[in-house]
Scaffold this active site. Structure first.
Site, PDB file in Angstrom:
ATOM      1  N   ASN A  19     -95.502 -21.942 -48.146  1.00  0.00           N
ATOM      2  CA  ASN A  19     -94.570 -22.368 -49.205  1.00  0.00           C
ATOM      3  C   ASN A  19     -95.328 -23.038 -50.345  1.00  0.00           C
ATOM      4  O   ASN A  19     -95.020 -22.830 -51.513  1.00  0.00           O
ATOM      5  CB  ASN A  19     -93.507 -23.307 -48.632  1.00  0.00           C
ATOM      6  CG  ASN A  19     -92.387 -22.551 -47.945  1.00  0.00           C
ATOM      7  OD1 ASN A  19     -91.543 -21.968 -48.614  1.00  0.00           O
ATOM      8  ND2 ASN A  19     -92.395 -22.533 -46.631  1.00  0.00           N
ATOM      9  N   ARG A  71     -95.902 -47.149 -36.684  1.00  0.00           N
ATOM     10  CA  ARG A  71     -95.197 -46.227 -37.603  1.00  0.00           C
ATOM     11  C   ARG A  71     -94.955 -46.917 -38.935  1.00  0.00           C
ATOM     12  O   ARG A  71     -95.026 -46.287 -40.003  1.00  0.00           O
ATOM     13  CB  ARG A  71     -93.856 -45.798 -36.981  1.00  0.00           C
ATOM     14  CG  ARG A  71     -93.193 -44.663 -37.704  1.00  0.00           C
ATOM     15  CD  ARG A  71     -93.882 -43.368 -37.385  1.00  0.00           C
ATOM     16  NE  ARG A  71     -93.516 -42.283 -38.244  1.00  0.00           N
ATOM     17  CZ  ARG A  71     -93.861 -41.025 -37.956  1.00  0.00           C
ATOM     18  NH1 ARG A  71     -94.531 -40.748 -36.854  1.00  0.00           N
ATOM     19  NH2 ARG A  71     -93.554 -40.039 -38.780  1.00  0.00           N
ATOM     20  N   ASN A 113     -86.347 -30.369 -49.959  1.00  0.00           N
ATOM     21  CA  ASN A 113     -86.876 -29.810 -48.716  1.00  0.00           C
ATOM     22  C   ASN A 113     -86.452 -28.364 -48.579  1.00  0.00           C
ATOM     23  O   ASN A 113     -85.353 -27.989 -49.013  1.00  0.00           O
ATOM     24  CB  ASN A 113     -86.334 -30.612 -47.521  1.00  0.00           C
ATOM     25  CG  ASN A 113     -86.849 -30.094 -46.179  1.00  0.00           C
ATOM     26  OD1 ASN A 113     -88.048 -29.948 -45.983  1.00  0.00           O
ATOM     27  ND2 ASN A 113     -85.929 -29.800 -45.273  1.00  0.00           N
ATOM     28  N   HIS A 115     -85.493 -25.607 -45.813  1.00  0.00           N
ATOM     29  CA  HIS A 115     -85.160 -25.469 -44.391  1.00  0.00           C
ATOM     30  C   HIS A 115     -84.900 -23.988 -44.118  1.00  0.00           C
ATOM     31  O   HIS A 115     -84.176 -23.339 -44.884  1.00  0.00           O
ATOM     32  CB  HIS A 115     -83.930 -26.312 -44.031  1.00  0.00           C
ATOM     33  CG  HIS A 115     -83.569 -26.229 -42.583  1.00  0.00           C
ATOM     34  ND1 HIS A 115     -84.306 -26.875 -41.598  1.00  0.00           N
ATOM     35  CD2 HIS A 115     -82.611 -25.539 -41.935  1.00  0.00           C
ATOM     36  CE1 HIS A 115     -83.792 -26.589 -40.417  1.00  0.00           C
ATOM     37  NE2 HIS A 115     -82.768 -25.774 -40.585  1.00  0.00           N
ATOM     38  N   ASP A 156     -81.589 -32.880 -42.881  1.00  0.00           N
ATOM     39  CA  ASP A 156     -81.055 -31.639 -43.483  1.00  0.00           C
ATOM     40  C   ASP A 156     -79.620 -31.824 -43.981  1.00  0.00           C
ATOM     41  O   ASP A 156     -78.816 -30.891 -43.957  1.00  0.00           O
ATOM     42  CB  ASP A 156     -81.107 -30.471 -42.472  1.00  0.00           C
ATOM     43  CG  ASP A 156     -82.504 -30.252 -41.925  1.00  0.00           C
ATOM     44  OD1 ASP A 156     -82.630 -29.909 -40.743  1.00  0.00           O
ATOM     45  OD2 ASP A 156     -83.468 -30.453 -42.686  1.00  0.00           O
ATOM     46  N   GLN A 184     -88.617 -13.305 -47.882  1.00  0.00           N
ATOM     47  CA  GLN A 184     -87.447 -12.913 -48.687  1.00  0.00           C
ATOM     48  C   GLN A 184     -86.685 -14.116 -49.246  1.00  0.00           C
ATOM     49  O   GLN A 184     -85.942 -13.974 -50.217  1.00  0.00           O
ATOM     50  CB  GLN A 184     -86.493 -12.049 -47.851  1.00  0.00           C
ATOM     51  CG  GLN A 184     -87.082 -10.697 -47.471  1.00  0.00           C
ATOM     52  CD  GLN A 184     -86.072  -9.806 -46.754  1.00  0.00           C
ATOM     53  OE1 GLN A 184     -84.886 -10.122 -46.651  1.00  0.00           O
ATOM     54  NE2 GLN A 184     -86.547  -8.684 -46.227  1.00  0.00           N
ATOM     55  N   GLU A 186     -87.584 -18.220 -48.491  1.00  0.00           N
ATOM     56  CA  GLU A 186     -88.245 -19.500 -48.757  1.00  0.00           C
ATOM     57  C   GLU A 186     -89.165 -19.456 -49.972  1.00  0.00           C
ATOM     58  O   GLU A 186     -89.115 -20.346 -50.837  1.00  0.00           O
ATOM     59  CB  GLU A 186     -89.059 -19.927 -47.532  1.00  0.00           C
ATOM     60  CG  GLU A 186     -88.204 -20.195 -46.302  1.00  0.00           C
ATOM     61  CD  GLU A 186     -89.033 -20.591 -45.126  1.00  0.00           C
ATOM     62  OE1 GLU A 186     -90.024 -21.315 -45.280  1.00  0.00           O
ATOM     63  OE2 GLU A 186     -88.679 -20.178 -44.014  1.00  0.00           O
TER      64      GLU A 186
HETATM   65  C1  GRF Z   1     -91.807 -22.591 -42.007  1.00  0.00           C
HETATM   66  O1  GRF Z   1     -91.109 -22.266 -40.803  1.00  0.00           O
HETATM   67  C2  GRF Z   1     -90.825 -23.077 -43.038  1.00  0.00           C
HETATM   68  O2  GRF Z   1     -89.583 -22.451 -42.865  1.00  0.00           O
HETATM   69  C3  GRF Z   1     -90.674 -24.512 -42.715  1.00  0.00           C
HETATM   70  O3  GRF Z   1     -91.988 -24.924 -42.332  1.00  0.00           O
HETATM   71  C4  GRF Z   1     -92.671 -23.813 -41.713  1.00  0.00           C
HETATM   72  C5  GRF Z   1     -94.098 -23.659 -42.196  1.00  0.00           C
HETATM   73  O4  GRF Z   1     -94.096 -23.433 -43.564  1.00  0.00           O
HETATM   74  N1  GRF Z   1     -90.132 -25.221 -43.842  1.00  0.00           N
HETATM   75  P1  GRF Z   1     -95.494 -23.332 -44.409  1.00  0.00           P
HETATM   76  O5  GRF Z   1     -96.104 -21.997 -44.132  1.00  0.00           O
HETATM   77  O6  GRF Z   1     -96.412 -24.455 -43.945  1.00  0.00           O
HETATM   78  O7  GRF Z   1     -95.064 -23.477 -45.838  1.00  0.00           O
END
Ligand code: GRF
Length: 212
Positions: A19, A71, A113, A115, A156, A184, A186
């Site tokens: 992404n 944390r 974000n 999802h 979410d 398709q 993300e």
């Molecule tokens: C993917 O499953 C995406 O849907 C979720 O994180 C996972 C890894 O994404 N948000 P990326 O390849 O590190 O962007």
């Protein structure tokens, strides 16, 4: 409102960074206008997302919870690193860390974000990565997809910005379906959401994301 200064975007990652790569590529080819990727933060060391950032000349840093005694200390270090980058927008791109409350308050409606489902389906605690697609196949749905949403205190649950449907095909495995949803959906709607924000076309009104 149209921006003069480029939108300063900080991207948080945990893994492969596909992404992130889609965002890098679309800033480079001008699909995403008026935007500067100022920082990449990973909670995991040595992930390919960090290499993608470095290859693109973007400052990258790993802030791992394992490096802190508590944390609370991790949360403080994360927020300090984010603040120091002075982002206008924080993009969670496959980031598998619960965002500290203080960060959500400091960046209200400025954290988005991606999802890998059509929220409110297959989302919330425990639904991430392949688990989302395993649940969709187990339920036998015919249509899946992805959602970009603002991040609030829930999991979410923030205002939905964009969604894109993807068909389930006969014989799909979770891995094949995940890849199709990434290709398709993300890798299209996350850059599109950034572009809308950079062009000043996205607001939140009565808890709903409004595109103009
Ligand atoms: C993917 O499953 C995406 O849907 C979720 O994180 C996972 C890894 O994404 N948000 P990326 O390849 O590190 O962007």
């Amino acid at each position: 409102m149209l921006r003069n200064e480029p939108l300063r975007v900080l991207v948080c990652v945990s893994g492969g960074g596909t992404n992130l790569q889609a965002i890098i590529d679309k800033v480079a080819d001008g699909t995403i206008k008026n935007t500067k990727l100022v920082k990449v933060i990973s909670n995991n060391p040595g992930v390919y997302a960090l290499e993608r950032a470095e290859k693109a000349g973007i400052e990258a840093e790993c802030i791992s919870p394992k490096s802190f005694a508590t944390r609370v200390e991790f949360n403080e270090a994360l927020l300090t690193a984010v603040d120091n980058a002075k982002p206008d927008l924080i993009v969670l791109a496959g980031f598998l860390v619960v965002i500290p409350e203080a960060m959500i308050q400091a960046y209200r409606n400025r954290i988005i974000n991606i999802h890998p489902s059509l929220i409110p389906a297959f989302c919330g605690t425990g639904y991430y990565g392949l688990k989302v697609h395993e649940a969709a196949l187990a339920r036998g749905v015919k249509v899946v997809g992805a959602t970009v949403h603002f991040v609030d205190e829930g999991t979410d649950t923030g205002p939905i910005i964009l969604q894109k449907p993807v068909m389930v095909e006969p014989g799909d495995t979770p891995e094949v379906l995940q890849r199709r949803v990434m290709e398709q959906a993300e890798w299209n709607i996350l850059p599109e959401a950034i572009s809308l924000i950079a062009e000043g076309r996205l607001t939140v009104e009565d808890g709903k994301a409004v595109i103009r």
